[in-house]
Design an enzyme around this catalytic site. Sequence first.
Site, PDB file in Angstrom:
ATOM      1  N   LYS A  35     116.063  88.400  47.815  1.00 61.13           N
ATOM      2  CA  LYS A  35     115.349  87.115  47.819  1.00 61.13           C
ATOM      3  C   LYS A  35     114.230  87.183  46.792  1.00 61.13           C
ATOM      4  O   LYS A  35     113.388  88.088  46.842  1.00 61.13           O
ATOM      5  CB  LYS A  35     114.768  86.830  49.208  1.00 61.13           C
ATOM      6  CG  LYS A  35     113.984  85.530  49.261  1.00 61.13           C
ATOM      7  CD  LYS A  35     113.542  85.200  50.670  1.00 61.13           C
ATOM      8  CE  LYS A  35     112.190  85.732  51.039  1.00 61.13           C
ATOM      9  NZ  LYS A  35     111.047  85.100  50.352  1.00 61.13           N
ATOM     10  N   ASP A  62     113.998  81.549  46.467  1.00 63.73           N
ATOM     11  CA  ASP A  62     113.205  80.917  47.535  1.00 63.73           C
ATOM     12  C   ASP A  62     112.019  80.186  46.910  1.00 63.73           C
ATOM     13  O   ASP A  62     110.892  80.679  46.931  1.00 63.73           O
ATOM     14  CB  ASP A  62     112.760  82.043  48.483  1.00 63.73           C
ATOM     15  CG  ASP A  62     111.867  81.575  49.614  1.00 63.73           C
ATOM     16  OD1 ASP A  62     111.850  80.378  49.915  1.00 63.73           O
ATOM     17  OD2 ASP A  62     111.177  82.439  50.198  1.00 63.73           O
ATOM     18  N   LYS A  64     111.464  76.696  47.521  1.00 64.32           N
ATOM     19  CA  LYS A  64     111.033  75.637  48.462  1.00 64.32           C
ATOM     20  C   LYS A  64     110.645  74.338  47.760  1.00 64.32           C
ATOM     21  O   LYS A  64     109.499  73.864  47.865  1.00 64.32           O
ATOM     22  CB  LYS A  64     109.858  76.123  49.315  1.00 64.32           C
ATOM     23  CG  LYS A  64     110.142  77.374  50.130  1.00 64.32           C
ATOM     24  CD  LYS A  64     108.994  77.686  51.073  1.00 64.32           C
ATOM     25  CE  LYS A  64     109.233  78.902  51.924  1.00 64.32           C
ATOM     26  NZ  LYS A  64     109.192  80.192  51.221  1.00 64.32           N
ATOM     27  N   ASP A  67     109.807  67.218  46.225  1.00 63.53           N
ATOM     28  CA  ASP A  67     109.315  66.215  45.278  1.00 63.53           C
ATOM     29  C   ASP A  67     110.200  64.979  45.445  1.00 63.53           C
ATOM     30  O   ASP A  67     111.001  64.913  46.386  1.00 63.53           O
ATOM     31  CB  ASP A  67     109.384  66.786  43.839  1.00 63.53           C
ATOM     32  CG  ASP A  67     108.333  66.166  42.922  1.00 63.53           C
ATOM     33  OD1 ASP A  67     108.146  64.930  42.975  1.00 63.53           O
ATOM     34  OD2 ASP A  67     107.699  66.900  42.144  1.00 63.53           O
ATOM     35  N   THR A 122     106.479  78.751  59.410  1.00 64.18           N
ATOM     36  CA  THR A 122     106.008  79.448  60.622  1.00 64.18           C
ATOM     37  C   THR A 122     104.483  79.548  60.650  1.00 64.18           C
ATOM     38  O   THR A 122     103.901  79.849  61.682  1.00 64.18           O
ATOM     39  CB  THR A 122     106.627  80.857  60.739  1.00 64.18           C
ATOM     40  OG1 THR A 122     106.556  81.479  59.469  1.00 64.18           O
ATOM     41  CG2 THR A 122     108.047  80.797  61.211  1.00 64.18           C
ATOM     42  N   ARG A 214     108.830  94.042  53.839  1.00 65.61           N
ATOM     43  CA  ARG A 214     108.084  95.296  53.917  1.00 65.61           C
ATOM     44  C   ARG A 214     108.762  96.439  54.672  1.00 65.61           C
ATOM     45  O   ARG A 214     108.608  97.593  54.254  1.00 65.61           O
ATOM     46  CB  ARG A 214     106.681  95.015  54.479  1.00 65.61           C
ATOM     47  CG  ARG A 214     105.811  94.303  53.457  1.00 65.61           C
ATOM     48  CD  ARG A 214     104.653  93.595  54.082  1.00 65.61           C
ATOM     49  NE  ARG A 214     105.091  92.453  54.890  1.00 65.61           N
ATOM     50  CZ  ARG A 214     104.281  91.651  55.566  1.00 65.61           C
ATOM     51  NH1 ARG A 214     102.979  91.866  55.531  1.00 65.61           N
ATOM     52  NH2 ARG A 214     104.757  90.643  56.261  1.00 65.61           N
TER      53      ARG A 214
HETATM   54  O1  C5P Z   1     107.671  91.702  54.588  1.00 70.46           O
HETATM   55  P1  C5P Z   1     108.370  90.753  55.511  1.00 70.46           P
HETATM   56  O2  C5P Z   1     109.638  91.325  56.139  1.00 70.46           O
HETATM   57  O3  C5P Z   1     107.448  90.136  56.533  1.00 70.46           O
HETATM   58  O4  C5P Z   1     108.868  89.588  54.529  1.00 70.46           O
HETATM   59  C1  C5P Z   1     109.474  88.422  55.003  1.00 70.46           C
HETATM   60  C2  C5P Z   1     109.789  87.510  53.863  1.00 70.46           C
HETATM   61  O5  C5P Z   1     110.253  86.273  54.397  1.00 70.46           O
HETATM   62  C3  C5P Z   1     108.610  87.159  52.966  1.00 70.46           C
HETATM   63  O6  C5P Z   1     109.132  86.937  51.641  1.00 70.46           O
HETATM   64  C4  C5P Z   1     108.096  85.877  53.562  1.00 70.46           C
HETATM   65  O7  C5P Z   1     107.442  85.063  52.623  1.00 70.46           O
HETATM   66  C5  C5P Z   1     109.396  85.217  54.010  1.00 70.46           C
HETATM   67  N1  C5P Z   1     109.246  84.226  55.073  1.00 70.46           N
HETATM   68  C6  C5P Z   1     108.678  84.514  56.295  1.00 70.46           C
HETATM   69  N2  C5P Z   1     108.572  83.536  57.248  1.00 70.46           N
HETATM   70  C7  C5P Z   1     109.022  82.298  56.996  1.00 70.46           C
HETATM   71  C8  C5P Z   1     109.601  81.998  55.779  1.00 70.46           C
HETATM   72  C9  C5P Z   1     109.699  82.992  54.820  1.00 70.46           C
HETATM   73  O8  C5P Z   1     108.287  85.646  56.534  1.00 70.46           O
HETATM   74  N3  C5P Z   1     108.949  81.402  57.946  1.00 70.46           N
END
Ligand code: C5P
Length: 235
Positions: A35, A62, A64, A67, A122, A214
């Site tokens: 992603k 991603d 998003k 417009d 979220t 992460r």
């Molecule tokens: O590091 P981590 O596993 O938390 O990363 C989750 C990824 O998913 C990040 O790129 C974050 O921006 C994305 N994301 C999220 N929650 C959402 C939408 C996207 O954590 N509701």
Amino acid sequence: MSQLNKDVMVALDFSSKKEVMDFLDLFSEEKPFVKIGMELYYAEGPSIVREIKARGHKIFLDLKLHDIPNTVKKAMAVLSNLDVDMCNLHAAGTVAMMEGALAGLTRADGTRPLLIAVTQLTSTSEERMREDLLIERPLDEVVMHYASRAAKAGLDGVVCSPLEAGKVHETCGEKFLTVTPGVRFADGEVGDQVRVTTPARARELGSDFIVVGRPITQAPDPVAAYRRCVKEFLG
Ligand code: C5P
């Protein structure tokens, strides 16, 4: 439309090409679905997408989009030419915007990347919806409504919590994709995510794609962490 099965997506939340290439160089056997978000795209531009694609990775871009329908249609045509496998927009842009996006994404040969919608981020609470957006309904009702509008517009799925995946499938059908972040190993750090599930639980709950950042990118051995994630999610 591309045909994709369930998979683990690795969130490349890096801010430079060097960091992302050093990370991808660790993978000699697998080519993870990745992603690419705003940070990397805005730092490095469309060439980073082409380079990662040329290395053999599937890409969820991603960005998003949100417009007026005509602008989103034209922007999606550009993204489609980057040969990504999935991209996204905000369902709040309306059905007309989502339909415009689909029209823009479709290539001359009839194929197109998968298109999924963000319902409510979220980071948005019921209180924020009420005070900032004047939306009085319960959050889960709003999420399901946006998901069903995305399905009506012909989109392929939504980004949601794994905890919402079952209800999204009930509302919009089994084939409507759920792409779910918020995944952590049972013995891992939660970080700033609040409602998390393990890869195995996400599978049980009906997630089609889990997005993992992460727990893989910051792991001492990212390849081992990726393999563990795939094993737990895909069985
Ligand atoms: O590091 P981590 O596993 O938390 O990363 C989750 C990824 O998913 C990040 O790129 C974050 O921006 C994305 N994301 C999220 N929650 C959402 C939408 C996207 O954590 N509701």
